[in-house]
Design a protein around this motif. Structure first.
Motif, PDB file in Angstrom:
ATOM      1  N   LEU A  93       0.353  -1.184  -0.093  1.00  0.00           N
ATOM      2  CA  LEU A  93       0.045   0.001   0.164  1.00  0.00           C
ATOM      3  C   LEU A  93       0.682   1.043  -0.298  1.00  0.00           C
ATOM      4  CD1 LEU A  93      -2.707   0.970   0.014  1.00  0.00           C
ATOM      5  CD2 LEU A  93      -2.585   1.334   2.575  1.00  0.00           C
ATOM      6  N   LEU A  94       2.351   0.900   0.814  1.00  0.00           N
ATOM      7  CA  LEU A  94       2.769   2.427   0.669  1.00  0.00           C
ATOM      8  C   LEU A  94       3.298   2.393  -0.863  1.00  0.00           C
ATOM      9  CD1 LEU A  94       4.648   1.923   3.696  1.00  0.00           C
ATOM     10  CD2 LEU A  94       2.778   3.222   3.784  1.00  0.00           C
ATOM     11  N   LEU A  95       3.824   1.819  -1.303  1.00  0.00           N
ATOM     12  CA  LEU A  95       4.452   1.631  -2.422  1.00  0.00           C
ATOM     13  C   LEU A  95       2.946   1.859  -3.762  1.00  0.00           C
ATOM     14  CD1 LEU A  95       6.774  -1.492  -3.406  1.00  0.00           C
ATOM     15  CD2 LEU A  95       7.309   0.783  -2.053  1.00  0.00           C
ATOM     16  N   VAL A  96       2.013   1.644  -3.260  1.00  0.00           N
ATOM     17  CA  VAL A  96       1.042   2.686  -4.724  1.00  0.00           C
ATOM     18  C   VAL A  96       0.822   3.860  -4.285  1.00  0.00           C
ATOM     19  CG1 VAL A  96      -1.583   2.599  -4.589  1.00  0.00           C
ATOM     20  CG2 VAL A  96      -0.503   0.256  -4.199  1.00  0.00           C
ATOM     21  N   THR A  97       1.146   4.593  -3.374  1.00  0.00           N
ATOM     22  CA  THR A  97       1.020   5.931  -3.003  1.00  0.00           C
ATOM     23  C   THR A  97       3.043   7.122  -3.438  1.00  0.00           C
ATOM     24  OG1 THR A  97       2.638   5.578  -0.149  1.00  0.00           O
ATOM     25  CG2 THR A  97      -0.396   5.889  -1.239  1.00  0.00           C
ATOM     26  N   GLY A 121      14.162   1.204  -1.495  1.00  0.00           N
ATOM     27  CA  GLY A 121      14.443   1.996  -0.745  1.00  0.00           C
ATOM     28  C   GLY A 121      13.343   1.937  -0.424  1.00  0.00           C
ATOM     29  N   GLY A 122      12.288   1.647  -0.791  1.00  0.00           N
ATOM     30  CA  GLY A 122      10.980   1.916   0.414  1.00  0.00           C
ATOM     31  C   GLY A 122      10.707   0.715   1.211  1.00  0.00           C
ATOM     32  N   PHE A 221       3.994  10.220   4.450  1.00  0.00           N
ATOM     33  CA  PHE A 221       5.617  10.075   3.118  1.00  0.00           C
ATOM     34  C   PHE A 221       6.015   9.554   2.345  1.00  0.00           C
ATOM     35  CE2 PHE A 221       6.100  12.085   7.451  1.00  0.00           C
ATOM     36  CZ  PHE A 221       7.228  12.951   7.608  1.00  0.00           C
ATOM     37  N   PRO A 222       5.143   8.462   1.921  1.00  0.00           N
ATOM     38  CA  PRO A 222       5.881   8.386   1.016  1.00  0.00           C
ATOM     39  C   PRO A 222       5.030   8.290  -1.429  1.00  0.00           C
ATOM     40  CG  PRO A 222       4.684   5.924   1.466  1.00  0.00           C
ATOM     41  CD  PRO A 222       4.048   7.489   2.565  1.00  0.00           C
ATOM     42  N   PRO A 223       4.256   9.779  -1.070  1.00  0.00           N
ATOM     43  CA  PRO A 223       3.999  10.618  -1.723  1.00  0.00           C
ATOM     44  C   PRO A 223       5.217  11.954  -2.150  1.00  0.00           C
ATOM     45  CG  PRO A 223       2.179  10.248  -0.572  1.00  0.00           C
ATOM     46  CD  PRO A 223       2.891   9.621  -0.249  1.00  0.00           C
ATOM     47  N   LEU A 224       5.982  12.535  -0.981  1.00  0.00           N
ATOM     48  CA  LEU A 224       6.581  13.014  -0.984  1.00  0.00           C
ATOM     49  C   LEU A 224       8.393  12.071  -1.401  1.00  0.00           C
ATOM     50  CD1 LEU A 224       5.605  14.693   2.853  1.00  0.00           C
ATOM     51  CD2 LEU A 224       4.921  15.404   0.457  1.00  0.00           C
ATOM     52  N   ILE A 225       8.308  11.224  -0.772  1.00  0.00           N
ATOM     53  CA  ILE A 225       9.641  10.099  -1.318  1.00  0.00           C
ATOM     54  C   ILE A 225       9.754  10.356  -2.554  1.00  0.00           C
ATOM     55  CG2 ILE A 225      10.895   8.268  -0.996  1.00  0.00           C
ATOM     56  CD1 ILE A 225       9.756   8.317   2.380  1.00  0.00           C
ATOM     57  N   GLY A 226       8.489  10.297  -3.625  1.00  0.00           N
ATOM     58  CA  GLY A 226       8.536   9.716  -4.585  1.00  0.00           C
ATOM     59  C   GLY A 226       8.550  10.934  -5.241  1.00  0.00           C
ATOM     60  N   TRP A 227       8.297  12.274  -5.063  1.00  0.00           N
ATOM     61  CA  TRP A 227       8.233  12.862  -5.443  1.00  0.00           C
ATOM     62  C   TRP A 227       9.747  13.994  -5.825  1.00  0.00           C
ATOM     63  CZ3 TRP A 227       4.938  16.167  -8.025  1.00  0.00           C
ATOM     64  CH2 TRP A 227       5.411  17.603  -8.941  1.00  0.00           C
ATOM     65  N   THR A 228      10.354  13.751  -4.629  1.00  0.00           N
ATOM     66  CA  THR A 228      11.697  14.053  -4.113  1.00  0.00           C
ATOM     67  C   THR A 228      12.262  13.164  -4.694  1.00  0.00           C
ATOM     68  OG1 THR A 228      11.775  13.276  -1.866  1.00  0.00           O
ATOM     69  CG2 THR A 228      11.590  15.473  -2.184  1.00  0.00           C
ATOM     70  N   ARG A 344     -16.357  -3.526   5.203  1.00  0.00           N
ATOM     71  CA  ARG A 344     -17.096  -3.118   3.947  1.00  0.00           C
ATOM     72  C   ARG A 344     -16.463  -1.825   3.583  1.00  0.00           C
ATOM     73  NH1 ARG A 344     -23.266  -3.478   2.404  1.00  0.00           N
ATOM     74  NH2 ARG A 344     -22.607  -2.223   0.916  1.00  0.00           N
ATOM     75  N   LEU A 345     -16.423  -0.984   4.457  1.00  0.00           N
ATOM     76  CA  LEU A 345     -15.456   0.189   4.008  1.00  0.00           C
ATOM     77  C   LEU A 345     -14.098  -0.374   4.264  1.00  0.00           C
ATOM     78  CD1 LEU A 345     -15.693   3.170   4.415  1.00  0.00           C
ATOM     79  CD2 LEU A 345     -15.931   3.367   7.191  1.00  0.00           C
ATOM     80  N   PHE A 346     -13.380  -0.693   4.938  1.00  0.00           N
ATOM     81  CA  PHE A 346     -12.279  -1.354   5.155  1.00  0.00           C
ATOM     82  C   PHE A 346     -11.418  -1.390   3.651  1.00  0.00           C
ATOM     83  CE2 PHE A 346      -8.778  -4.066   5.797  1.00  0.00           C
ATOM     84  CZ  PHE A 346      -7.033  -3.531   6.199  1.00  0.00           C
ATOM     85  N   HIS A 347     -12.558  -2.293   3.455  1.00  0.00           N
ATOM     86  CA  HIS A 347     -11.764  -3.079   1.919  1.00  0.00           C
ATOM     87  C   HIS A 347     -12.387  -2.023   0.897  1.00  0.00           C
ATOM     88  CE1 HIS A 347     -11.091  -6.766   3.690  1.00  0.00           C
ATOM     89  NE2 HIS A 347     -12.506  -6.795   4.180  1.00  0.00           N
ATOM     90  N   TRP A 348     -13.318  -1.546   1.496  1.00  0.00           N
ATOM     91  CA  TRP A 348     -13.543  -0.059  -0.158  1.00  0.00           C
ATOM     92  C   TRP A 348     -12.483   1.538  -0.263  1.00  0.00           C
ATOM     93  CZ3 TRP A 348     -13.952   0.637  -4.485  1.00  0.00           C
ATOM     94  CH2 TRP A 348     -15.046   2.185  -5.373  1.00  0.00           C
ATOM     95  N   SER A 349     -12.130   1.383   1.368  1.00  0.00           N
ATOM     96  CA  SER A 349     -11.196   2.138   1.375  1.00  0.00           C
ATOM     97  C   SER A 349     -10.073   2.078   0.860  1.00  0.00           C
ATOM     98  CB  SER A 349     -10.560   2.206   2.923  1.00  0.00           C
ATOM     99  OG  SER A 349     -10.677   1.907   3.281  1.00  0.00           O
ATOM    100  N   ASN A 350      -9.354   0.278   0.849  1.00  0.00           N
ATOM    101  CA  ASN A 350      -7.865   0.599   0.374  1.00  0.00           C
ATOM    102  C   ASN A 350      -7.707   0.547  -0.892  1.00  0.00           C
ATOM    103  OD1 ASN A 350      -6.508  -0.979   2.121  1.00  0.00           O
ATOM    104  ND2 ASN A 350      -7.413  -2.472   2.273  1.00  0.00           N
ATOM    105  N   SER A 351      -9.385   0.486  -2.057  1.00  0.00           N
ATOM    106  CA  SER A 351      -9.275   0.409  -3.468  1.00  0.00           C
ATOM    107  C   SER A 351      -9.161   1.792  -3.843  1.00  0.00           C
ATOM    108  CB  SER A 351     -10.933  -0.402  -3.551  1.00  0.00           C
ATOM    109  OG  SER A 351     -10.448  -1.799  -3.558  1.00  0.00           O
ATOM    110  N   TYR A 352     -10.297   2.314  -3.248  1.00  0.00           N
ATOM    111  CA  TYR A 352     -10.357   3.764  -3.709  1.00  0.00           C
ATOM    112  C   TYR A 352      -8.973   4.510  -3.767  1.00  0.00           C
ATOM    113  CZ  TYR A 352     -10.844   8.595  -2.067  1.00  0.00           C
ATOM    114  OH  TYR A 352     -10.707   9.963  -2.150  1.00  0.00           O
ATOM    115  N   LEU A 353      -7.976   4.209  -2.914  1.00  0.00           N
ATOM    116  CA  LEU A 353      -6.993   4.442  -2.303  1.00  0.00           C
ATOM    117  C   LEU A 353      -5.658   4.541  -3.860  1.00  0.00           C
ATOM    118  CD1 LEU A 353      -5.417   6.841  -0.701  1.00  0.00           C
ATOM    119  CD2 LEU A 353      -4.232   5.072   0.776  1.00  0.00           C
ATOM    120  N   ALA A 354      -5.978   3.770  -3.853  1.00  0.00           N
ATOM    121  CA  ALA A 354      -5.103   2.784  -5.444  1.00  0.00           C
ATOM    122  C   ALA A 354      -5.602   3.127  -6.612  1.00  0.00           C
ATOM    123  CB  ALA A 354      -5.209   1.616  -4.993  1.00  0.00           C
TER     124      ALA A 354
END
Length: 368
Positions: A93-97, A121-122, A221-228, A344-354
């Motif tokens: 999930l962290l790598l997805v972001t 590195g991530g 932090f992963p989006p910041l790491i990917g951007w930098t 149901r919300l837990f699993h959908w929230s995973n899909s939402y972020l991805a």
């Protein structure tokens, strides 16, 4: 460890590691050493003993093969236990972001070698943080049904060797980012790990119901790491993605905590569903869901994306809000724990972020 979850907090998924008894049992043939010792002590060195020796040496070493197989199983178990300590599903999930932020920063396809180096590195950084979390939370994990099969509670790995393992991974991540990506990304990864281990795991988790709200910063932090990694500098756009993950984390984690409320209560972890009723928790889930969707749409003008991203973010955001409202409705109807179907919300929230992060990555590749 027997689990790995996405979240960015404590439990985002389950990976079960089963230990295998390599010591032998009454239902298993006694080991060659045991049988030989028994024969010697009884003075029985007759034909059976000779035949046993003959089988061991003249017919391919049957007993030696069995011993090798047991040894191989034990090695696989140990390796699996160390892998489980890193919580692989949370790492996913962290790598997805991380990767989508790299595409957005490059406004197209970034250098793929750089992407690979950043991912490695991530993985090292997230794995290190997760291992330290397992070490520090081993007393909690022993008391929770959901986590008691992790490697440390079942003594598949000692806490000392796990600590050393986490330290090695942390050092590798810092040096890897520093020498193969850049030192700004390295420092961001180190900061995320320090926050997760020292602030969230050691302080917030055990002392406040707002633990996951502020502790979730580490997973932002992963989006910041990917951007930098691509640009070598920070900008407003990756901070918007940072805030998306920040607001997304409480609904995601609280829905899981509602399902396992009794587990957290038994372990004396003051997650919000432990100290507050279902209606109060689901109201807050809805509020944070609204903030998540609003922040995700803010990326459109700030990053000057095309049409794909706002369409996907809007559609997925509506679905997230609908699921949050339904959860609140079930709470108001008097349901609780598993009967509320919070997973149901837990699993959908995973899909939402991805989905919204993938949309952010694909959008720069399109001509509109």
């Amino acid at each position: 460890m027997s689990e790995g979850t996405i979240a960015l907090g404590d439990g985002r998924g389950t990976l079960t590691v089963t230990s295998i008894d390599v010591t032998g049992s009454a239902g298993d043939a006694a080991s060659p050493a045991t049988r030989q010792a028994t024969d010697a002590s009884s003075g029985d060195l007759g034909p059976d003993h000779v035949r046993s020796e003959h089988v061991g040496s003249g017919q391919g070493g049957t007993r030696r093969d069995q011993s090798d197989r047991h040894h191989g199983s034990r090695v696989r178990d140990v390796i699996s236990a160390y892998v489980a300590l890193t919580k692989p599903r949370i790492i996913e999930l962290l790598l997805v972001t991380t990767v989508p932020a790299m595409f957005l920063a490059a406004q197209g396809v970034p250098n793929l070698v750089l992407v690979l180096l950043t991912l490695v590195g991530g993985i090292f950084a997230a794995a290190s943080a997760n291992v330290f979390n397992c070490v520090l939370d081993r007393d909690i994990d022993e008391r929770m049904r959901r986590t008691r099969r992790r490697p440390l509670p079942r003594h598949a790995v000692s806490w000392r060797t796990a600590t050393l393992f986490g330290a090695v991974l942390g050092a590798l991540s810092l040096l890897w980012f520093g020498f193969f990506v850049n030192w700004l990304s390295a420092l961001l990864a180190l900061g995320a790990n320090a926050f997760y281990v020292l602030i969230y795991t050691m302080i917030l988790k055990r002392h406040t119901s707002q633990n996951i709200v502020w502790g979730g910063i580490a997973g932002c932090f992963p989006p910041l790491i990917g951007w930098t990694a691509v640009t070598g500098e920070l900008a407003l756009a990756p901070f918007v993605l940072f805030m998306v993950v920040f607001f997304w984390t409480p609904p995601h984690t609280w829905s899981l905590a509602m399902r396992y409320r009794e587990d957290y209560a038994a372990a004396d972890v003051p997650m919000l569903p432990v100290i507050m009723g279902p209606v109060g928790v689901t109201k807050r889930i809805l509020i944070y869901s609204v903030l998540t969707v609003a922040t995700s749409l803010a990326l459109w003008p700030i990053a000057d994306t095309g049409l794909l991203y706002p369409i996907v973010a809007g559609a997925c955001g509506i679905a997230l809000l609908v699921e949050s409202v339904r959860l609140l409705g079930r709470a108001r109807a008097g349901l609780s724990d598993a009967l509320m179907k919070p997973m149901r919300l837990f699993h959908w929230s995973n899909s939402y972020l991805a989905l919204i992060f993938v949309a952010a990555a694909v959008d720069p590749l399109l001509p509109f």
